[in-house]
Design an enzyme around this catalytic site. Structure first.
Site, PDB file in Angstrom:
ATOM      1  N   ARG A 182      -1.209  -6.452   8.075  1.00 53.67           N
ATOM      2  CA  ARG A 182       0.088  -5.764   8.101  1.00 53.67           C
ATOM      3  C   ARG A 182       0.409  -5.386   9.537  1.00 53.67           C
ATOM      4  O   ARG A 182      -0.367  -4.729  10.220  1.00 53.67           O
ATOM      5  CB  ARG A 182       0.107  -4.525   7.215  1.00 53.67           C
ATOM      6  N   ALA A 184      -3.595   2.585   1.889  1.00 50.43           N
ATOM      7  CA  ALA A 184      -4.403   2.588   3.111  1.00 50.43           C
ATOM      8  C   ALA A 184      -5.708   3.317   2.818  1.00 50.43           C
ATOM      9  O   ALA A 184      -5.728   4.506   2.547  1.00 50.43           O
ATOM     10  CB  ALA A 184      -3.644   3.271   4.245  1.00 50.43           C
ATOM     11  N   PRO A 224       0.839  -1.199   0.000  1.00 58.15           N
ATOM     12  CA  PRO A 224       0.000   0.000   0.000  1.00 58.15           C
ATOM     13  C   PRO A 224       0.878   1.255   0.000  1.00 58.15           C
ATOM     14  O   PRO A 224       1.784   1.376   0.835  1.00 58.15           O
ATOM     15  CB  PRO A 224      -0.801  -0.113   1.304  1.00 58.15           C
ATOM     16  N   GLY A 282       8.119  -0.995  -2.561  1.00 59.76           N
ATOM     17  CA  GLY A 282       7.388   0.254  -2.540  1.00 59.76           C
ATOM     18  C   GLY A 282       8.020   1.320  -3.409  1.00 59.76           C
ATOM     19  O   GLY A 282       7.632   1.529  -4.560  1.00 59.76           O
ATOM     20  N   CYS A 294       0.411   5.264   0.055  1.00 59.29           N
ATOM     21  CA  CYS A 294      -0.510   6.404   0.171  1.00 59.29           C
ATOM     22  C   CYS A 294      -0.188   7.458  -0.882  1.00 59.29           C
ATOM     23  O   CYS A 294       0.966   7.847  -1.057  1.00 59.29           O
ATOM     24  CB  CYS A 294      -0.422   7.009   1.560  1.00 59.29           C
ATOM     25  N   TYR A 316      -1.138   3.384  13.372  1.00 62.22           N
ATOM     26  CA  TYR A 316      -2.546   3.713  13.175  1.00 62.22           C
ATOM     27  C   TYR A 316      -3.406   2.946  14.192  1.00 62.22           C
ATOM     28  O   TYR A 316      -2.895   2.296  15.081  1.00 62.22           O
ATOM     29  CB  TYR A 316      -2.930   3.480  11.718  1.00 62.22           C
ATOM     30  N   GLN A 322      -5.906  -2.345   1.337  1.00 67.73           N
ATOM     31  CA  GLN A 322      -5.601  -2.263   2.766  1.00 67.73           C
ATOM     32  C   GLN A 322      -6.679  -1.424   3.442  1.00 67.73           C
ATOM     33  O   GLN A 322      -6.836  -0.240   3.158  1.00 67.73           O
ATOM     34  CB  GLN A 322      -4.228  -1.637   2.998  1.00 67.73           C
TER      35      GLN A 322
END
Length: 394
Positions: free
Chosen positions: A261, A89, A53, A354, A55, A213, A131
């Site tokens: 994750r 996300a 993922p 990534g 962002c 988070y 995600q």
């Protein structure tokens, strides 16, 4: 819940995998480990070069609806040969967004927009994942590239935040501790988002329990100061994650892979660590999770992280071995040979790329060429660009 998992010995990329996460049959002899298919429940992915993922902070209409940027961003990586492409996300509620430019999956308009993207990813031979996330106390910040210090003010579109306890992340507003009704609402929101993920055509759903988070805020004793059934001992701090895994599994059915994750460590004294991660990964597998995407950090600003090439891979290996679960590694893994060693030596089962993928959406095609893997992943439109027909030059 079982006791602390026992370490296992692994000598092949799939020794740790259960019967539901195994090397696909019919794999060509001599294929590099990174490019051997892997089957998890009812899904076979063509290789182990995966997109984590990432962002994008690109929903400028602030409505959570993905648009052309997300189609091109994710679609290019699918066309570029990745086996699994996981969307960023994505908030299960408006208050769960990191910023007001985040994607969401709390309504049907968002699900319909995502379906266009999943159709294209599938058309390129890749699997699509999403995600599901709630930012908790790290919500309501300024979006990149507009990032400013502190929380986004309420008068500028920000919103009150929630967490396990009323403990602020450094520099951000103090959250409200969720009560029982609030926790149940979070569980319901994850379940609803999972149901929409299925309707949108995603192949994999991942629960975000990392990077400081909301779920991570419940897991770590540095952010969870509760004295009720959601705090204190490890079993209580893990309760929210396990409820989410059970709830999401009910929504997605028995054939869809469910990932989690984790941040394997807070990199801070007295915080969440790899031993706790391994224990909870074992519990999460019993609750219905299949695969564990292992990262680190994000809970506290004062963490001292020894960043370097592949700096998190040993933690993924630890979690996989201790819990006897399949795992992926992520973090400063940029070279095909580096990733091939991790999979071939049985340290991990897949690798998430990534920044390497953002720099080069065709990274998987290049890695296949450099490792001598099958080149059938090339899109027909690009066949004339293959190195094999261009004097071997990439």
């Amino acid at each position: 819940m079982s006791a602390n998992p026992t370490p296992t010995d692994r000598t092949s990329p799939d020794a740790r995998a259960t019967s539901d996460a195994v090397e696909a049959p019919g794999t060509a002899a001599g294929q590099p480990a990174l490019f051997r298919p892997i089957t998890i429940r009812g899904l076979t992915m063509r290789n182990r070069v995966w997109v984590p993922p990432l962002c994008q902070y690109s929903v400028t209409d602030r409505d959570g609806v993905p648009h052309d940027w997300h189609l091109v961003h994710l679609g290019a990586m699918a066309a570029g040969g990745a086996g699994l492409v996981v969307a960023e996300a994505t908030a299960v509620s408006a208050e769960g967004r990191i910023s007001d430019h985040d994607t969401g999956l709390w309504n049907d308009e968002q699900a319909e927009a995502w379906s266009r993207i999943t159709r294209f990813i599938r058309s390129q031979g890749a699997a699509s994942g999403i995600q599901l996330a709630h930012a908790g106390r790290k919500a309501s910040v300024w979006p990149e590239p507009l990032r400013r210090p502190g929380s986004q003010p309420l008068e500028d579109g920000g919103w009150p935040t929630v967490s396990a306890s009323a403990v602020a992340f450094d520099g951000l507003r103090e959250p409200t501790a969720l009560d029982e009704a609030g926790i149940q609402q979070v569980i319901d929101d994850f379940r609803s988002a999972a149901r929409r993920a299925v309707a949108a055509g995603f192949d994999v759903v991942e629960v975000h329990a990392a990077h400081g988070y909301l779920v991570h805020q419940f897991l770590s004793p540095l952010s969870n100061r509760r004295e009720d059934r959601w705090g204190g001992g490890l079993e209580n701090r893990a309760r929210l994650l396990l409820e989410l895994v059970r709830g999401v599994r009910l929504e997605v059915g028995e054939r869809m892979p469910l990932f989690v994750r984790f941040s394997a460590t807070d990199w801070a004294e007295g915080g969440w660590d790899e031993e706790q991660t391994a224990i909870v990964a074992g519990w999460a597998q019993e609750a219905g999770a299949d695969f564990f995407d292992v990262s680190t950090g994000g809970l506290v600003a004062h963490a001292r992280i020894p960043v370097g090439p592949g700096y998190q891979a040993h933690l993924a290996e630890y979690v996989g071995d201790r819990a006897d679960v399949p795992v992926s590694a992520v973090g400063r893994i940029t070279m095909p040979e580096q990733a091939e060693r991790l999979v071939a030596d049985g340290e991990v089962d897949a690798v998430m790329f990534g920044k390497a993928m953002m720099r080069d959406p065709h990274f998987a095609l290049r890695a296949a060429y450099e490792l001598g893997a099958d080149s059938s992943m090339w899109p027909p439109q690009y066949l004339r660009a293959r190195p094999e027909v261009n004097d071997g030059e990439w």
